[in-house]
Design an enzyme around this catalytic site. Structure first.
Site, PDB file in Angstrom:
ATOM      1  CG  LEU A  10      88.916  48.942   5.277  1.00  5.42           C
ATOM      2  CD1 LEU A  10      88.142  48.669   6.610  1.00  5.42           C
ATOM      3  CD2 LEU A  10      88.127  50.338   4.957  1.00  5.42           C
ATOM      4  CB  ALA A  11      95.278  48.952   1.744  1.00  2.00           C
ATOM      5  N   GLY A  14      91.685  52.813   0.399  1.00  3.85           N
ATOM      6  CA  GLY A  14      90.382  52.477   0.935  1.00  3.85           C
ATOM      7  C   GLY A  14      90.030  53.090   2.430  1.00  3.85           C
ATOM      8  CB  SER A  34      92.421  39.961   7.078  1.00  7.45           C
ATOM      9  OG  SER A  34      92.870  40.965   6.421  1.00  7.45           O
ATOM     10  CB  ALA A  76      94.002  47.187  -9.901  1.00  7.37           C
ATOM     11  CG  ASN A 102      95.196  53.241 -10.512  1.00  3.93           C
ATOM     12  OD1 ASN A 102      94.405  54.218 -10.567  1.00  3.93           O
ATOM     13  ND2 ASN A 102      96.371  53.506  -9.656  1.00  3.93           N
ATOM     14  CB  SER A 128      94.491  61.345  -9.420  1.00  4.59           C
ATOM     15  OG  SER A 128      95.782  61.567  -9.409  1.00  4.59           O
ATOM     16  N   GLY A 129      95.750  61.255  -6.680  1.00  5.56           N
ATOM     17  CA  GLY A 129      96.063  62.155  -5.441  1.00  5.56           C
ATOM     18  C   GLY A 129      96.808  61.604  -4.562  1.00  5.56           C
ATOM     19  CE  LYS A 183      94.809  58.258 -11.418  1.00  7.88           C
ATOM     20  NZ  LYS A 183      94.867  56.857 -10.640  1.00  7.88           N
ATOM     21  CG  HIS A 186      95.773  62.055 -14.056  1.00  6.41           C
ATOM     22  ND1 HIS A 186      96.731  61.356 -13.355  1.00  6.41           N
ATOM     23  CD2 HIS A 186      95.718  63.241 -13.284  1.00  6.41           C
ATOM     24  CE1 HIS A 186      97.269  61.963 -12.272  1.00  6.41           C
ATOM     25  NE2 HIS A 186      96.724  63.175 -12.296  1.00  6.41           N
ATOM     26  CG  ASN A 187      97.804  57.548 -13.576  1.00  2.68           C
ATOM     27  OD1 ASN A 187      97.062  58.470 -13.221  1.00  2.68           O
ATOM     28  ND2 ASN A 187      98.303  56.410 -12.853  1.00  2.68           N
ATOM     29  CD  GLU A 190     101.199  60.636 -12.094  1.00  8.56           C
ATOM     30  OE1 GLU A 190     100.047  60.916 -11.926  1.00  8.56           O
ATOM     31  OE2 GLU A 190     101.953  59.551 -11.334  1.00  8.56           O
ATOM     32  NE  ARG A 288     108.117  56.838 -15.036  1.00  4.62           N
ATOM     33  CZ  ARG A 288     107.193  57.074 -14.338  1.00  4.62           C
ATOM     34  NH1 ARG A 288     106.738  56.059 -13.302  1.00  4.62           N
ATOM     35  NH2 ARG A 288     106.599  58.205 -14.064  1.00  4.62           N
TER      36      ARG A 288
HETATM   37  P1  NDP Z   1      96.116  47.474  -2.554  1.00  4.66           P
HETATM   38  O1  NDP Z   1      96.566  47.682  -3.865  1.00  4.66           O
HETATM   39  O2  NDP Z   1      97.759  47.132  -1.914  1.00  4.66           O
HETATM   40  O3  NDP Z   1      95.319  46.129  -2.233  1.00  4.66           O
HETATM   41  C1  NDP Z   1      95.215  45.825  -0.978  1.00  4.66           C
HETATM   42  C2  NDP Z   1      93.814  45.687  -0.402  1.00  4.66           C
HETATM   43  O4  NDP Z   1      93.140  44.559  -1.502  1.00  4.66           O
HETATM   44  C3  NDP Z   1      93.763  44.887   0.981  1.00  4.66           C
HETATM   45  O5  NDP Z   1      92.619  45.579   1.672  1.00  4.66           O
HETATM   46  C4  NDP Z   1      93.601  43.547   0.646  1.00  4.66           C
HETATM   47  O6  NDP Z   1      92.922  42.978   1.549  1.00  4.66           O
HETATM   48  C5  NDP Z   1      92.592  43.580  -0.449  1.00  4.66           C
HETATM   49  N1  NDP Z   1      92.429  42.603  -1.528  1.00  4.66           N
HETATM   50  C6  NDP Z   1      93.521  41.831  -2.156  1.00  4.66           C
HETATM   51  N2  NDP Z   1      93.142  40.782  -2.582  1.00  4.66           N
HETATM   52  C7  NDP Z   1      92.027  40.584  -2.411  1.00  4.66           C
HETATM   53  C8  NDP Z   1      90.945  39.502  -2.651  1.00  4.66           C
HETATM   54  N3  NDP Z   1      91.138  38.640  -3.629  1.00  4.66           N
HETATM   55  N4  NDP Z   1      89.706  39.535  -2.185  1.00  4.66           N
HETATM   56  C9  NDP Z   1      89.398  40.621  -1.170  1.00  4.66           C
HETATM   57  N5  NDP Z   1      90.275  41.663  -0.928  1.00  4.66           N
HETATM   58  C10 NDP Z   1      91.676  41.542  -1.626  1.00  4.66           C
HETATM   59  O7  NDP Z   1      95.644  48.801  -1.846  1.00  4.66           O
HETATM   60  P2  NDP Z   1      95.939  50.241  -2.019  1.00  4.66           P
HETATM   61  O8  NDP Z   1      95.153  50.856  -1.032  1.00  4.66           O
HETATM   62  O9  NDP Z   1      97.201  50.820  -2.296  1.00  4.66           O
HETATM   63  O10 NDP Z   1      94.977  50.459  -3.422  1.00  4.66           O
HETATM   64  C11 NDP Z   1      93.787  50.321  -3.678  1.00  4.66           C
HETATM   65  C12 NDP Z   1      93.440  50.749  -5.210  1.00  4.66           C
HETATM   66  O11 NDP Z   1      93.787  51.951  -5.332  1.00  4.66           O
HETATM   67  C13 NDP Z   1      94.303  49.738  -6.280  1.00  4.66           C
HETATM   68  O12 NDP Z   1      93.639  49.587  -7.201  1.00  4.66           O
HETATM   69  C14 NDP Z   1      95.646  50.530  -6.481  1.00  4.66           C
HETATM   70  O13 NDP Z   1      96.077  50.621  -7.675  1.00  4.66           O
HETATM   71  C15 NDP Z   1      94.711  52.085  -6.465  1.00  4.66           C
HETATM   72  N6  NDP Z   1      95.527  53.108  -5.951  1.00  4.66           N
HETATM   73  C16 NDP Z   1      95.418  54.431  -6.338  1.00  4.66           C
HETATM   74  C17 NDP Z   1      96.191  55.266  -5.803  1.00  4.66           C
HETATM   75  C18 NDP Z   1      96.005  56.620  -6.476  1.00  4.66           C
HETATM   76  O14 NDP Z   1      96.898  57.618  -6.296  1.00  4.66           O
HETATM   77  N7  NDP Z   1      94.769  56.844  -6.944  1.00  4.66           N
HETATM   78  C19 NDP Z   1      97.392  55.198  -5.054  1.00  4.66           C
HETATM   79  C20 NDP Z   1      97.619  53.949  -4.728  1.00  4.66           C
HETATM   80  C21 NDP Z   1      96.727  52.985  -4.977  1.00  4.66           C
HETATM   81  P3  NDP Z   1      93.664  42.130   2.860  1.00  4.66           P
HETATM   82  O15 NDP Z   1      93.815  43.155   3.890  1.00  4.66           O
HETATM   83  O16 NDP Z   1      92.854  41.250   3.365  1.00  4.66           O
HETATM   84  O17 NDP Z   1      95.015  41.573   2.048  1.00  4.66           O
END
Ligand code: NDP
Length: 484
Positions: A10-11, A14, A34, A76, A102, A128-129, A183, A186-187, A190, A288
């Site tokens: 749930l970062a 999520g 957590s 990821a 991702n 994406s978005g 996807k 797409h990137n 981008e 880049r």
């Molecule tokens: P993050 O990639 O920063 O990941 C953090 C989350 O992962 C937290 O909930 C963390 O839990 C959990 N986590 C990390 N390691 C573990 C583990 N070993 N076991 C269980 N949980 C774990 O979060 P984002 O929300 O930024 O991104 C999520 C996904 O979406 C990624 O794959 C990212 O690349 C993708 N993404 C896509 C975007 C888009 O535009 N489509 C933009 C941004 C991200 P805890 O809180 O306990 O640490």
């Protein structure tokens, strides 16, 4: 009561997808490694819909209706495997794990195969978005089995962005890793799209002295033309921004070293494996890297490579014709980036056994994602009936390119003469010219290869493979007869 879907991780992404699902009427079970994130989400947004708080994966699994749908939105890479490993013993046959992060498509292919052997479904979904899209409607590219799409498709379509015609920017792409692959491409597009906008900005600033604030107005106006797109829109906003600390244009206080998270690099690595000529996309990834990988070399070269072209001849006043030339050059280069991306998809579909519908894929990118653009509706049309051999050869684009080419050549000539790097403008033009050239120097390369490695060549006037006895009497022999 049971939840229709669970979200673990749930970062930002999520949390926003969970809220989007709940706002659309689904009961959503929440889980995070957590529980702070779960509680923070419930406290701030718990009233937006029907959420079930869970603390352990077992609780998450127990809270879901069968067959279970669990959306994994963790970091990821390794964390996705870690979460899958913990979930598998808790699940029943036909339950579905959805990975919306991702992930790299070979990982998705591997995970889908492993889980299918265990009687579970694994759906790799490209989303994406960014944060905003996740909350209000992203573009969604699901892979996995057709059967699993019957269960998750309607939910994903409901939370996806909607195109102008009302259709959801979500459709089943094809099996296993196809969604994450699309996807990824797409990137890649981008990256190229952002780089060509950067090159247009640099040209207007360096050749015609057009300041960022004025360029913001130009980009705003461009956004009312065929260039209309999210990236042009935000470019206008970024260029209009003034730094509050110094009063300077915001862009002038940003260090000119571009970062990357890796999806563009994956696109290029995969293109090399496939032999897909995505030259502009590759140049944008390298641009880049060049900006950021060796700042000492850049610093020394500024003093050491002193032909001084920009300083002595670069300054001209803002000329509307020049600005229009830049706009056209930008559009032509952008078209090439999309054409290369579509070409890569078509090559990958054959290689990986995915029946990719390029018109559908273009349709999913019309809204919600970073490369959303008016152009995508036309690309969708171009692939609707019979796919052209190359997007640029679709009648609408073929004609358009003819109109754009003179401006494109003028702008690139000027950039080269003044020493302004335009790697994607120029490599895109080279791609276009290579496609249209009647004879390429590839013939000479074949001759060289035959000379040093007996790699053989084909003749323009006969079937078969041939070899010249270079170190003997220079006779031409049929490769089969000569056993080379
Ligand atoms: P993050 O990639 O920063 O990941 C953090 C989350 O992962 C937290 O909930 C963390 O839990 C959990 N986590 C990390 N390691 C573990 C583990 N070993 N076991 C269980 N949980 C774990 O979060 P984002 O929300 O930024 O991104 C999520 C996904 O979406 C990624 O794959 C990212 O690349 C993708 N993404 C896509 C975007 C888009 O535009 N489509 C933009 C941004 C991200 P805890 O809180 O306990 O640490």
């Amino acid at each position: 009561r049971k939840a229709q879907i669970g979200v673990t991780g749930l970062a930002v992404m999520g949390a926003n997808l969970a809220r989007n699902l709940a706002r659309n009427g689904y009961t959503v079970a929440l889980h995070n490694r957590s529980s702070e994130k779960t509680d923070a989400l419930l406290e701030a947004h718990g009233s937006e819909g029907d959420f079930i708080r869970t603390e352990t994966l077992q609780e998450l699994v127990d809270s879901l209706e069968s067959p279970r749908r669990i959306l994994v939105m963790v970091k990821a890479g390794g964390p996705v495997d870690a979460v899958i490993d913990q979930l598998v013993p808790l699940l029943d046959k036909d339950d579905i794990i959805i990975d919306g992060g991702n992930s790299h498509f070979p990982d998705t292919i591997r995970r889908e195969k492993d889980l299918a052997e265990k009687g579970l479904h694994f759906v790799g979904v490209g989303v994406s978005g960014g944060e905003e899209g996740a909350l209000n409607g992203p573009s969604i590219m699901p892979g996995g089995s057709a059967k699993s799409y019957e269960s998750v498709g309607p939910m994903l379509e409901k939370i996806a962005a909607k195109a102008e015609d009302g259709s959801p920017c979500c459709a089943w792409i094809s099996t296993d890793g196809a969604g994450h692959f699309v996807k990824m491409v797409h990137n890649g597009i981008e990256y190229a799209d952002m780089q060509v906008i950067g090159e247009a900005y640099d040209l207007m600033r360096s050749v015609a002295n057009i300041e960022p604030a004025e360029q913001a107005e130009i980009f705003k106006q461009w956004n009312t033309t065929e260039l209309s797109s999210y990236l042009i829109e935000i470019t206008a906003e970024v260029l209009a921004q003034v730094d509050s600390k110094t009063g300077k244009p915001f862009i002038d206080v940003i260090v000119d070293q571009a970062g990357q998270k890796g999806t563009g690099r994956w696109t290029v690595q995969s293109a090399l494996d496939l032999g897909a000529p995505i030259t502009g996309i590759a140049e944008s990834v390298f641009a880049r890297a060049l900006s950021s990988s060796n700042s000492a070399a850049r610093e020394q070269a500024q003093k050491g490579f002193t032909d001084g072209l920009i300083a002595t001849t670069g300054v001209a006043t803002a000329d509307p014709e020049f600005v229009e030339d830049v706009r056209r050059a930008l559009f032509a280069s952008k078209l090439v980036s999309y054409a290369q991306g579509m070409d890569m998809l078509s090559i990958a579909g054959k290689e990986y056994g995915w029946d990719l519908k390029l018109d559908t894929i273009a349709s999913l990118w019309r809204e919600g994602c970073i490369i959303r653009a008016e152009l995508l509706a036309e690309i969708m049309e171009a692939y609707k009936d019979e796919a052209p051999a190359n997007m640029l050869l679709a009648p609408a684009f073929n004609k358009l390119m003819e109109e754009l080419v003179p401006s494109w050549r003028r702008v690139i000539s000027k950039a080269v003469a003044l020493g302004i790097p335009v790697p994607v403008f120029s490599s895109s033009l080279a791609y276009y010219d290579a496609l249209r050239r009647d004879r390429l120097p590839a013939a000479l390369i074949q001759g060289q290869r035959d000379y040093f490695g007996a790699h053989t060549y084909k003749r323009v006037d006969a079937e078969g493979d041939y070899h010249v006895m270079w170190s003997d009497d220079l006779r031409e022999v049929n490769a089969e007869d000569a056993h080379v």
